[in-house]
Design a protein around this motif. Structure first.
Motif, PDB file in Angstrom:
ATOM      1  N   PHE A 362       0.807  -1.235   0.003  1.00 21.13           N
ATOM      2  CA  PHE A 362       0.169   0.082   0.241  1.00 21.13           C
ATOM      3  C   PHE A 362       0.821   1.326  -0.127  1.00 21.13           C
ATOM      4  N   LEU A 363       1.747   1.188   0.835  1.00 24.93           N
ATOM      5  CA  LEU A 363       2.709   2.470   0.795  1.00 24.93           C
ATOM      6  C   LEU A 363       3.547   2.555  -0.343  1.00 24.93           C
ATOM      7  N   ASN A 364       3.796   1.583  -1.033  1.00 23.42           N
ATOM      8  CA  ASN A 364       4.748   1.891  -2.492  1.00 23.42           C
ATOM      9  C   ASN A 364       3.795   2.331  -3.392  1.00 23.42           C
ATOM     10  N   ALA A 365       2.462   1.798  -3.365  1.00 20.05           N
ATOM     11  CA  ALA A 365       1.657   2.282  -4.443  1.00 20.05           C
ATOM     12  C   ALA A 365       1.345   3.838  -4.177  1.00 20.05           C
ATOM     13  N   LYS A 366       1.134   4.419  -2.701  1.00 20.53           N
ATOM     14  CA  LYS A 366       1.043   5.702  -2.378  1.00 20.53           C
ATOM     15  C   LYS A 366       2.130   6.504  -2.741  1.00 20.53           C
ATOM     16  N   GLN A 367       3.293   5.874  -2.871  1.00 18.43           N
ATOM     17  CA  GLN A 367       4.582   6.630  -2.841  1.00 18.43           C
ATOM     18  C   GLN A 367       4.530   7.084  -4.317  1.00 18.43           C
ATOM     19  N   ALA A 368       4.238   5.967  -5.162  1.00 20.82           N
ATOM     20  CA  ALA A 368       4.071   6.209  -6.961  1.00 20.82           C
ATOM     21  C   ALA A 368       3.327   7.415  -7.115  1.00 20.82           C
ATOM     22  N   SER A 369       2.074   7.348  -6.532  1.00 21.10           N
ATOM     23  CA  SER A 369       0.992   8.515  -6.591  1.00 21.10           C
ATOM     24  C   SER A 369       1.187   9.718  -6.248  1.00 21.10           C
ATOM     25  N   THR A 370       2.074   9.821  -5.178  1.00 21.96           N
ATOM     26  CA  THR A 370       2.642  11.147  -4.905  1.00 21.96           C
ATOM     27  C   THR A 370       3.333  11.992  -5.915  1.00 21.96           C
ATOM     28  N   ARG A 371       3.957  11.267  -6.939  1.00 21.99           N
ATOM     29  CA  ARG A 371       4.499  11.988  -8.024  1.00 21.99           C
ATOM     30  C   ARG A 371       3.638  12.903  -8.832  1.00 21.99           C
ATOM     31  N   ARG A 372       2.398  12.554  -8.676  1.00 26.17           N
ATOM     32  CA  ARG A 372       1.365  13.326  -9.557  1.00 26.17           C
ATOM     33  C   ARG A 372       1.121  14.691  -8.726  1.00 26.17           C
ATOM     34  N   LEU A 373       1.539  14.879  -7.427  1.00 23.66           N
ATOM     35  CA  LEU A 373       1.332  16.165  -6.666  1.00 23.66           C
ATOM     36  C   LEU A 373       1.920  17.204  -7.527  1.00 23.66           C
ATOM     37  N   GLU A 374       1.232  18.238  -7.316  1.00 29.07           N
ATOM     38  CA  GLU A 374       1.776  19.629  -8.229  1.00 29.07           C
ATOM     39  C   GLU A 374       2.748  20.430  -7.379  1.00 29.07           C
ATOM     40  N   SER A 375       2.756  20.357  -6.096  1.00 33.76           N
ATOM     41  CA  SER A 375       3.613  21.408  -5.333  1.00 33.76           C
ATOM     42  C   SER A 375       4.752  20.717  -4.944  1.00 33.76           C
ATOM     43  N   ASP A 376       5.989  21.230  -4.690  1.00 33.74           N
ATOM     44  CA  ASP A 376       7.029  20.684  -4.121  1.00 33.74           C
ATOM     45  C   ASP A 376       6.939  20.602  -2.603  1.00 33.74           C
ATOM     46  N   ALA A 377       6.136  21.478  -2.020  1.00 38.01           N
ATOM     47  CA  ALA A 377       5.745  21.218  -0.433  1.00 38.01           C
ATOM     48  C   ALA A 377       5.043  19.844  -0.029  1.00 38.01           C
ATOM     49  N   GLY A 378       4.147  19.644  -1.049  1.00 39.40           N
ATOM     50  CA  GLY A 378       3.270  18.686  -0.896  1.00 39.40           C
ATOM     51  C   GLY A 378       3.843  17.368  -1.138  1.00 39.40           C
ATOM     52  N   ARG A 379       4.934  17.200  -2.283  1.00 39.23           N
ATOM     53  CA  ARG A 379       5.580  16.178  -2.641  1.00 39.23           C
ATOM     54  C   ARG A 379       6.601  15.842  -1.453  1.00 39.23           C
ATOM     55  N   GLN A 380       7.303  16.955  -0.922  1.00 35.90           N
ATOM     56  CA  GLN A 380       8.139  16.893   0.261  1.00 35.90           C
ATOM     57  C   GLN A 380       7.422  16.148   1.322  1.00 35.90           C
ATOM     58  N   GLN A 381       6.443  16.802   1.703  1.00 37.17           N
ATOM     59  CA  GLN A 381       5.563  16.195   2.852  1.00 37.17           C
ATOM     60  C   GLN A 381       5.173  14.894   2.809  1.00 37.17           C
ATOM     61  N   ALA A 382       4.804  14.578   1.693  1.00 33.86           N
ATOM     62  CA  ALA A 382       4.344  12.980   1.333  1.00 33.86           C
ATOM     63  C   ALA A 382       5.499  12.086   1.258  1.00 33.86           C
ATOM     64  N   ASN A 383       6.587  12.551   0.709  1.00 37.82           N
ATOM     65  CA  ASN A 383       7.921  11.457   1.028  1.00 37.82           C
ATOM     66  C   ASN A 383       8.293  11.370   2.212  1.00 37.82           C
ATOM     67  N   THR A 384       8.429  12.483   2.972  1.00 34.86           N
ATOM     68  CA  THR A 384       8.759  12.339   4.469  1.00 34.86           C
ATOM     69  C   THR A 384       7.901  11.577   5.259  1.00 34.86           C
ATOM     70  N   GLU A 385       6.554  11.750   5.095  1.00 36.94           N
ATOM     71  CA  GLU A 385       5.648  10.932   6.030  1.00 36.94           C
ATOM     72  C   GLU A 385       5.791   9.468   5.456  1.00 36.94           C
ATOM     73  N   LEU A 386       5.876   9.053   4.308  1.00 34.38           N
ATOM     74  CA  LEU A 386       5.792   7.788   3.947  1.00 34.38           C
ATOM     75  C   LEU A 386       6.994   7.039   3.946  1.00 34.38           C
ATOM     76  N   ALA A 387       8.313   7.774   3.982  1.00 32.94           N
ATOM     77  CA  ALA A 387       9.371   7.342   4.283  1.00 32.94           C
ATOM     78  C   ALA A 387       9.510   6.893   5.737  1.00 32.94           C
ATOM     79  N   ARG A 388       8.836   7.702   6.706  1.00 37.16           N
ATOM     80  CA  ARG A 388       9.156   7.589   8.244  1.00 37.16           C
ATOM     81  C   ARG A 388       8.004   6.207   8.332  1.00 37.16           C
ATOM     82  N   MET A 389       6.986   6.013   7.532  1.00 36.87           N
ATOM     83  CA  MET A 389       6.118   4.568   7.787  1.00 36.87           C
ATOM     84  C   MET A 389       6.853   3.484   7.076  1.00 36.87           C
ATOM     85  N   GLN A 390       7.580   3.610   6.170  1.00 40.70           N
ATOM     86  CA  GLN A 390       8.414   2.736   5.819  1.00 40.70           C
ATOM     87  C   GLN A 390       9.384   2.016   6.640  1.00 40.70           C
ATOM     88  N   GLN A 391      10.067   3.013   7.407  1.00 37.23           N
ATOM     89  CA  GLN A 391      10.804   2.917   8.260  1.00 37.23           C
ATOM     90  C   GLN A 391      10.304   1.979   9.528  1.00 37.23           C
TER      91      GLN A 391
END
Length: 559
Positions: A362-391
């Motif tokens: 599920f996290l990998n699928a959502k990680q791929a979907s975050t690439r479609r986000l339009e703002s850098d801040a949104g992508r950064q927040q998504a990557n940070t939170e999903l990376a924390r959950m992966q860890q």
């Protein structure tokens, strides 16, 4: 090369008029029709020419010159040059030296100071700023225009007759290079027109510098646009007049100066329009960025909570498996309970691994979907939170991995238990024999130490040693292929058997001492017996010799 002079009490550094805060569009529309002016005699203030330029006609230009060897002095070389109008101060015009390209020259001002701070400060001055403390020359004249002679260099030194300050027009006339009367009138008219056009453009440029939001930038840009054709039209007139005067003739120089002034104004307007467009572009980009961030925030609200829920659920399953595994240790040596605890733990491990796999997918699928986000801040927040959950999932996986071998551990534990039981079947009787050998040996020390007891004790030690050697050979055989916990347990058994061997070694030593003691006692008893027989024989011999010693030479046969 500058000299310090006491700054007047009322003197202040003169700066060009500073525009006020950004006014609303209505006020700008009204201000755009006015040219800023500064009243004379109101203190050390300056009215700058439009867009920071100088008066274009030669009538507003003065030339500082020097004849003779004094022209080589550093201070005089600093002053020599053309000076153009740069405003007003204390009721008279202010002139600034025109900079020469690639010369690295300093700013030089020619200005008048009245007697408000005393007669010593009155007159015309050369300095690096208006009303400043760094000055080069002084002339006490009160004329409305800079005096042609009488300049003291340094300011409190002697008058330098070789230094002159004359209008450029007069210099040209003296050299026969002055324009005709009609050209002078044409120059004056063009200068007036340029002053009006550039002054209005200056107001618009100043407003452009104060515009910081898209609305005001859009209005100021609209206000700047009409000045472009006006400046182009005036430049066209100047170029035509210059061609009429002769492109390379002396009379064309004033027109070239006017053209330079207009081009400077055009550059200021173009730069202001570029700045306004940049302001609008930045504002539009910021708006788009803000809109994209708001859109991404909504998208993240649909992604992150569900991802967090799945990660937490998988972690809870791992914790459940860990708690179940603790039942194995709690069962102790009860292998039946251990077997049940192992079965339950395996089920919990399988459920936890399944939950971890689903959460990771599920996290990998959502990680791929975050690439479609339009703002850098949104992508950064998504990557940070999903990376924390992966860890978080990886930490749970590391905790779960040791539990996957619980069945194997159980089998090994059962095998170890079986091996230990077999070893104990051989080692325990041997240890009992060692105990019996110790008891038999104790009788040697507390009893009379007979030969029979000695033989019994030695027989007990021999029997115990045979059993112990058999047990140790069995332990060594099992220990060769053992690993992990089994090896550790077998090593403990080996140490235990070696302890019994040490006990037997001590018993053998005690037996040797006892045997030597018994042997020595037998020898002593035999020697005592023989000694007693000798003593008896000697006594009998003494008794037989007695009569002979008493003089009886013949005795009966029986005596």
């Amino acid at each position: 090369q500058q000299q310090q002079w006491p700054r007047p009490t009322g003197a202040r550094q003169v700066q060009p008029p500073v525009p006020g805060t950004v006014a609303p569009p209505a006020a700008w529309a009204q201000a755009a029709q006015k040219v800023p002016t500064v009243a004379a005699g109101k203190g050390p203030t300056v009215q700058a020419t439009a867009l920071g330029g100088a008066s274009a006609s030669t009538g507003g230009t003065y030339v500082v010159a020097c004849k003779g060897p004094e022209a080589a002095e550093v201070v005089i070389k600093t002053l020599i040059g053309e000076y153009v109008e740069a405003g007003e101060n204390h009721g008279r015009k202010v002139f600034k030296k025109m900079a020469v390209k690639n010369s690295g020259s300093v700013d030089v001002y020619l200005y008048y100071w009245d007697n408000r701070d005393g007669a010593a400060f009155q007159g015309w001055w050369f300095g690096n700023q208006l009303g400043g403390s760094q000055v080069w020359s002084h002339n006490g004249s009160e004329t409305m225009a800079p005096p042609p002679a009488g300049w003291k260099i340094p300011w409190d030194g002697a008058v330098r007759p070789a230094v002159s300050v004359v209008p450029k027009m007069a210099q040209l006339q003296g050299q026969g290079q002055a324009p005709s009367q009609d050209q002078s009138a044409q120059i004056a008219g063009l200068s007036q027109e340029i002053e009006e056009v550039t002054a209005a453009a200056k107001v618009a440029v100043e407003q452009a510098a104060e515009a910081t939001d898209p609305e005001s930038a859009r209005y100021v840009e609209q206000n700047l646009v009409p000045h472009v054709p006006k400046l182009n039209e005036v430049l066209k007139k100047v170029m035509e007049a210059q061609r009429s005067a002769g492109a390379a003739g002396p009379a064309a120089k004033p027109f070239a100066t006017l053209a330079t002034q207009i081009r400077a104004a055009q550059q200021g307007v173009n730069a202001a329009m570029g700045q306004l467009r940049g302001t609008r572009a930045k504002a539009e980009q910021a708006g788009k960025q803000k809109e994209a961030e708001a859109k991404d925030a909504i998208a993240l609200q649909a992604i992150l909570p569900e991802a967090e829920q799945k990660a937490n659920a998988a972690e809870d399953c791992v914790e459940k498996a860990v708690i179940t595994s603790e039942m194995i240790a709690a069962a102790g040596d009860d292998m039946e309970e251990v077997k049940q605890a192992v079965t339950h733990t395996e089920q919990a491990v399988q459920e936890a691994q399944k939950a971890l796999g689903e959460a990771r997918i599920f996290l990998n699928a959502k990680q791929a979907s975050t690439r479609r986000l339009e703002s850098d801040a949104g992508r950064q927040q998504a990557n940070t939170e999903l990376a924390r959950m992966q860890q978080q999932l990886q930490d749970a996986q590391n905790k779960l991995n040791p539990l996957k071998s619980v069945r194997q551990d159980y089998v090994q534990r059962a095998a170890v238990q079986k091996t230990l039981a077999e070893i104990l079947d051989k080692l325990t009787p041997a240890e009992v024999d060692v105990d019996r050998a110790e008891e038999a040996s104790m009788l040697l020390t507390v009893g009379d130490g007979s030969k029979d007891l000695m033989e019994q004790a030695e027989a007990a030690v021999t029997r115990a040693n045979d059993h112990l050697l058999a047990a140790m050979r069995f332990i060594e055989q099992k220990r060769r292929g053992a690993q992990g916990a089994a090896k550790e347990e077998l090593e403990k058994m080996e140490e235990r058997a070696k302890g019994s061997q040490q006990r037997l070694a001590q018993l053998r030593g005690a037996h040797r001492e006892a045997a030597e003691r018994i042997a020595s006692e037998a020898i002593c008893a035999e020697a005592a017996e023989k000694l007693a027989a000798v003593a008896d024989a000697v006594s009998k011999a003494t008794d037989a010799e007695g009569p002979f010693l008493m003089g009886v030479e013949e005795l009966p046969l029986e005596k």
